[in-house]
Design an enzyme around this catalytic site. Structure first.
Site, PDB file in Angstrom:
ATOM      1  N   SER A 183       0.767  -0.976  -0.087  1.00 28.47           N
ATOM      2  CA  SER A 183       0.077   0.107  -0.026  1.00 28.47           C
ATOM      3  C   SER A 183       0.827   1.307  -0.006  1.00 28.47           C
ATOM      4  CB  SER A 183      -0.978  -0.107   1.148  1.00 28.47           C
ATOM      5  OG  SER A 183      -0.411   0.025   2.436  1.00 28.47           O
ATOM      6  N   HIS A 205       1.132   4.692   4.248  1.00 28.78           N
ATOM      7  CA  HIS A 205       0.350   5.225   3.194  1.00 28.78           C
ATOM      8  C   HIS A 205       0.858   6.801   2.901  1.00 28.78           C
ATOM      9  CE1 HIS A 205      -3.129   2.440   4.236  1.00 28.78           C
ATOM     10  NE2 HIS A 205      -2.023   1.746   3.566  1.00 28.78           N
TER      11      HIS A 205
END
Length: 187
Positions: free
Chosen positions: A118, A169
């Site tokens: 991610s 992230h």
């Protein structure tokens, strides 16, 4: 012309699936946590010199849903970036964002073991954000709003779920934006 069948995005998806299959088989046959042994991000080991733990988590996932969500996002975001910048620059954005995302996670969550693509995928979102801002007048009016909505929803979801690494992230998002700016400036 862009040939999606031979794309780097599809190769990344295949590699991730293969790594997950091998990891599952090894976990079932050995009874050991293959994610940790296989290179999960863990700051104390990175500090001791296992720097590869900033790269290997990009290919490791904690379960089928985690794998599916990351690869689905890669499938949606990757081809646009790959088509826009070509395979080499695309892979540079992807891996740079993944590594910086893991480094941010290592810095701000030093005692947490984490895996997943991610950070790299948020790097692709950073690229979309950069392009949306740069070409705002040339893109459909909803493009930039959709990108910002995706970022906000994912960050919010990460805040309410305890097992999501928002530092990876955010590190991926910011580094994806910045590396795209650099690549675009010198392109």
């Amino acid at each position: 012309m862009y040939d999606n069948k031979l794309s780097a995005t599809n190769m990344l998806i295949v590699i991730n699936v293969c790594v997950s299959i091998v990891g599952t088989i090894l976990t079932l046959t050995t009874g050991h946590n293959i994610l940790f042994m296989g290179g999960a991000k863990y700051t104390p080991l990175i500090i001791q010199g296992e720097y590869w733990r900033l790269i290997t988590p990009i290919f490791l996932h904690s379960g089928l849903m985690h794998l599916f969500m990351n690869l689905y996002s890669l499938f949606l975001l990757g081809p646009f970036v790959e088509n826009t910048f070509g395979i080499i620059r695309y892979l540079l954005i992807y891996f740079f964002s993944g590594i910086v995302g893991n480094a941010a996670s290592a810095l701000f969550l030093p005692d947490t073991v984490s895996v997943g693509a991610s950070g790299a995928i948020f790097g692709l979102l950073g690229t979309w954000l950069y392009l949306g801002l740069k070409y705002k007048s040339q893109l459909p009016v909803e493009f930039l709003g959709n990108v910002i909505s995706m970022i906000v929803i994912n960050i919010f979801y990460g805040l309410i779920q305890s097992n999501i690494d928002n530092y990876a992230h955010l590190g991926g998002l910011v580094s994806g934006f910045l590396i795209t700016l650099i690549i675009d400036t010198f392109h």
